[in-house]
Design a protein around this motif. Structure first.
Motif, PDB file in Angstrom:
ATOM      1  N   ALA A  14       6.473  -7.750  17.973  1.00  0.00           N
ATOM      2  CA  ALA A  14       7.698  -8.234  17.263  1.00  0.00           C
ATOM      3  C   ALA A  14       7.019  -9.244  16.146  1.00  0.00           C
ATOM      4  N   ILE A  15       7.559  -9.496  15.066  1.00  0.00           N
ATOM      5  CA  ILE A  15       7.166 -10.406  14.003  1.00  0.00           C
ATOM      6  C   ILE A  15       8.295 -11.549  13.752  1.00  0.00           C
ATOM      7  N   ARG A  16       7.909 -12.776  13.922  1.00  0.00           N
ATOM      8  CA  ARG A  16       9.017 -13.851  13.596  1.00  0.00           C
ATOM      9  C   ARG A  16       8.427 -14.797  12.470  1.00  0.00           C
ATOM     10  N   VAL A  17       8.835 -14.775  11.397  1.00  0.00           N
ATOM     11  CA  VAL A  17       8.395 -15.824  10.415  1.00  0.00           C
ATOM     12  C   VAL A  17       9.440 -16.559  10.147  1.00  0.00           C
ATOM     13  N   ASP A  18       9.488 -18.030  10.158  1.00  0.00           N
ATOM     14  CA  ASP A  18      10.522 -18.721   9.881  1.00  0.00           C
ATOM     15  C   ASP A  18       9.973 -20.427   9.506  1.00  0.00           C
ATOM     16  N   ARG A  19       9.684 -20.311   8.156  1.00  0.00           N
ATOM     17  CA  ARG A  19       8.960 -21.324   7.465  1.00  0.00           C
ATOM     18  C   ARG A  19      10.153 -22.102   6.534  1.00  0.00           C
ATOM     19  N   LYS A  20       9.886 -23.281   6.354  1.00  0.00           N
ATOM     20  CA  LYS A  20      10.450 -24.200   5.548  1.00  0.00           C
ATOM     21  C   LYS A  20      10.375 -24.010   4.102  1.00  0.00           C
ATOM     22  N   GLY A  21      11.685 -23.641   3.404  1.00  0.00           N
ATOM     23  CA  GLY A  21      11.670 -23.302   2.111  1.00  0.00           C
ATOM     24  C   GLY A  21      11.722 -22.087   1.964  1.00  0.00           C
ATOM     25  N   ARG A  22      11.652 -21.218   2.820  1.00  0.00           N
ATOM     26  CA  ARG A  22      11.918 -19.604   2.562  1.00  0.00           C
ATOM     27  C   ARG A  22      12.646 -19.093   3.689  1.00  0.00           C
ATOM     28  N   GLU A  23      13.371 -17.826   3.153  1.00  0.00           N
ATOM     29  CA  GLU A  23      14.272 -17.318   4.159  1.00  0.00           C
ATOM     30  C   GLU A  23      13.582 -16.609   5.619  1.00  0.00           C
ATOM     31  N   ALA A  24      14.211 -17.008   6.658  1.00  0.00           N
ATOM     32  CA  ALA A  24      13.399 -16.552   7.674  1.00  0.00           C
ATOM     33  C   ALA A  24      13.306 -14.795   7.800  1.00  0.00           C
ATOM     34  N   GLU A  25      12.199 -14.311   8.352  1.00  0.00           N
ATOM     35  CA  GLU A  25      11.915 -12.988   8.417  1.00  0.00           C
ATOM     36  C   GLU A  25      11.867 -12.646   9.908  1.00  0.00           C
ATOM     37  N   SER A  26      12.382 -11.284  10.238  1.00  0.00           N
ATOM     38  CA  SER A  26      12.354 -10.722  11.546  1.00  0.00           C
ATOM     39  C   SER A  26      12.059  -9.395  11.560  1.00  0.00           C
ATOM     40  N   LEU A  27      11.170  -8.861  12.340  1.00  0.00           N
ATOM     41  CA  LEU A  27      10.853  -7.340  12.545  1.00  0.00           C
ATOM     42  C   LEU A  27      10.752  -7.201  14.105  1.00  0.00           C
ATOM     43  N   ASP A  28      11.558  -6.588  14.804  1.00  0.00           N
ATOM     44  CA  ASP A  28      11.891  -6.605  16.337  1.00  0.00           C
ATOM     45  C   ASP A  28      10.904  -5.261  16.481  1.00  0.00           C
ATOM     46  N   ASN A  29      10.968  -4.231  15.958  1.00  0.00           N
ATOM     47  CA  ASN A  29      10.239  -2.901  16.286  1.00  0.00           C
ATOM     48  C   ASN A  29       9.281  -2.460  14.765  1.00  0.00           C
ATOM     49  N   PRO A  30       8.415  -3.316  14.835  1.00  0.00           N
ATOM     50  CA  PRO A  30       7.191  -3.009  13.982  1.00  0.00           C
ATOM     51  C   PRO A  30       6.442  -1.626  14.194  1.00  0.00           C
ATOM     52  N   ALA A  31       6.424  -0.691  12.950  1.00  0.00           N
ATOM     53  CA  ALA A  31       5.664   0.602  13.455  1.00  0.00           C
ATOM     54  C   ALA A  31       4.453   0.458  12.514  1.00  0.00           C
ATOM     55  N   LEU A  32       3.357   0.061  13.084  1.00  0.00           N
ATOM     56  CA  LEU A  32       2.219   0.069  12.155  1.00  0.00           C
ATOM     57  C   LEU A  32       1.071   0.559  13.178  1.00  0.00           C
ATOM     58  N   THR A  33       0.354   1.384  12.600  1.00  0.00           N
ATOM     59  CA  THR A  33      -1.128   1.806  13.309  1.00  0.00           C
ATOM     60  C   THR A  33      -2.134   1.589  11.980  1.00  0.00           C
ATOM     61  N   MET A  34      -3.108   0.798  12.357  1.00  0.00           N
ATOM     62  CA  MET A  34      -4.126   0.687  11.235  1.00  0.00           C
ATOM     63  C   MET A  34      -5.517   0.686  12.007  1.00  0.00           C
ATOM     64  N   LEU A  35      -6.484   1.865  11.347  1.00  0.00           N
ATOM     65  CA  LEU A  35      -7.670   2.291  11.732  1.00  0.00           C
ATOM     66  C   LEU A  35      -8.710   2.114  10.618  1.00  0.00           C
ATOM     67  N   LEU A  36      -9.694   1.095  10.772  1.00  0.00           N
ATOM     68  CA  LEU A  36     -10.678   0.905   9.750  1.00  0.00           C
ATOM     69  C   LEU A  36     -11.920   1.168  10.216  1.00  0.00           C
ATOM     70  N   SER A  37     -12.446   2.261   9.444  1.00  0.00           N
ATOM     71  CA  SER A  37     -13.962   2.595   9.768  1.00  0.00           C
ATOM     72  C   SER A  37     -14.738   2.227   8.593  1.00  0.00           C
ATOM     73  N   ALA A  38     -15.309   0.977   8.893  1.00  0.00           N
ATOM     74  CA  ALA A  38     -15.952   0.014   7.684  1.00  0.00           C
ATOM     75  C   ALA A  38     -17.403  -0.430   8.115  1.00  0.00           C
ATOM     76  N   GLN A  39     -18.040  -0.679   7.061  1.00  0.00           N
ATOM     77  CA  GLN A  39     -19.367  -1.103   7.317  1.00  0.00           C
ATOM     78  C   GLN A  39     -19.346  -2.499   7.796  1.00  0.00           C
ATOM     79  N   GLU A  40     -20.389  -2.947   8.680  1.00  0.00           N
ATOM     80  CA  GLU A  40     -20.180  -4.409   9.249  1.00  0.00           C
ATOM     81  C   GLU A  40     -19.977  -5.491   8.185  1.00  0.00           C
ATOM     82  N   SER A  41     -20.356  -5.555   7.174  1.00  0.00           N
ATOM     83  CA  SER A  41     -20.039  -6.392   6.130  1.00  0.00           C
ATOM     84  C   SER A  41     -18.831  -6.802   5.878  1.00  0.00           C
ATOM     85  N   VAL A  42     -17.954  -5.479   6.041  1.00  0.00           N
ATOM     86  CA  VAL A  42     -16.380  -5.676   5.717  1.00  0.00           C
ATOM     87  C   VAL A  42     -15.864  -6.202   6.746  1.00  0.00           C
TER      88      VAL A  42
END
Length: 273
Positions: free
Chosen positions: A9-37
């Motif tokens: 779950a993601i919670r972002v609550d910073r001064k000067g901006r509207e609070a953001e909340s993601l209870d069930n984020p659906a993100l899968t990330m696969l990186l196949s990269a060079q070592e420099s990356v």
């Protein structure tokens, strides 16, 4: 290679901006990269500071260069079909919601997980000290892997049976693989600042012909690395001395006067004559 799948779950609550909340984020990330990356990702203060790099599972497979066969056997149809059926069954599971049954650990699986978690916690003060962001999520990652294995084995009704001791042990074994590769990634690819600087200096030394340089000369050779003063490179030089790439050479002025500055000899075995 880096793989992100936690779904926290993601919670972002910073001064000067509207609070953001993601209870069930659906993100899968696969990186196949060079070592420099990956090195750039690990040395990005924003990524590390916000916990991104600590959520990846890292894998550094052995290179096949020089051993690649011209003819490679095709994947058996039975394996492809079986794999496809597993994925379709997992995709058919209901999406998480408040009423979805919870998968629980059996007593024996809980004992295995407790032992693993306590071991990881102790390692945060030893060999995980330089990668606390990743080490702090290691036990949780093992639990998620166990959940995935459990769902694969119990595709029709994952919540009907608890996670078994066998499944938890397999998850711990898989996590042991990722631990070794995370340690490689964080140490060799620059998560450690001094090691990263030493690798940079080593690369710069490889591209110049001199076999003995002063600290000032090495500093000017690496001035684009944001070293503010010559003494800033000393920890990295000491590390290169420890690993045998360099050797410090001191000069003495027997007749008085200002002594010649110390210099660094480059190991001829590594750099060549």
């Amino acid at each position: 290679m880096a793989f992100l799948y936690t779904g926290d779950a993601i919670r972002v609550d910073r001064k000067g901006r509207e609070a953001e909340s993601l209870d069930n984020p659906a993100l899968t990330m696969l990186l196949s990269a060079q070592e420099s990356v990956l090195e750039g990702i690990l040395n990005n203060d924003a990524f590390r500071g916000r916990g991104l790099t600590g959520r990846f599972l890292y894998s550094k497979p052995n290179s096949m260069m020089g051993h690649r066969p011209f003819d490679t056997p095709a994947i058996q149809d039975s394996l492809s079909e079986g794999y496809e059926q597993v994925l379709l069954a997992l995709f058919s599971l209901p999406y998480p919601d408040p009423d979805m049954p919870i998968i629980k650990l059996g007593p024996d699986a809980l004992a295995v997980y407790r032992q693993f978690s306590e071991k990881i916690e102790r390692r945060l003060l030893t060999d995980f000290e330089d990668m606390p962001d990743w080490g702090g999520k290691c036990a949780g990652s093992a639990l998620r892997i166990a959940g995935i294995l459990h769902c694969v084995e119990n595709r029709s009704a994952p919540s009907k049976n608890p996670v078994s001791e066998r499944t938890m042990k397999r998850a711990v074994k898989i996590m042991s693989y990722f631990i070794k590769h995370a340690q490689y990634t964080y140490s060799v690819m620059g998560a450690d600042k001094t090691l990263h600087e030493a690798r940079y200096i080593l690369r710069r030394l490889e591209k110049q012909p001199m076999r003995e340089l002063t600290k000032s000369a090495i500093y000017h050779l690496c001035r684009n690395k944001n070293f503010k003063k010559a003494d800033d490179i000393i920890p990295a030089l000491d590390l290169l001395i420890e690993y045998g790439y360099l050797k410090r050479r001191s000069y003495y002025q027997a007749t008085g006067g200002r002594p010649r500055s110390d210099s660094y000899l480059l190991n001829p075995i590594y750099f060549g004559e």
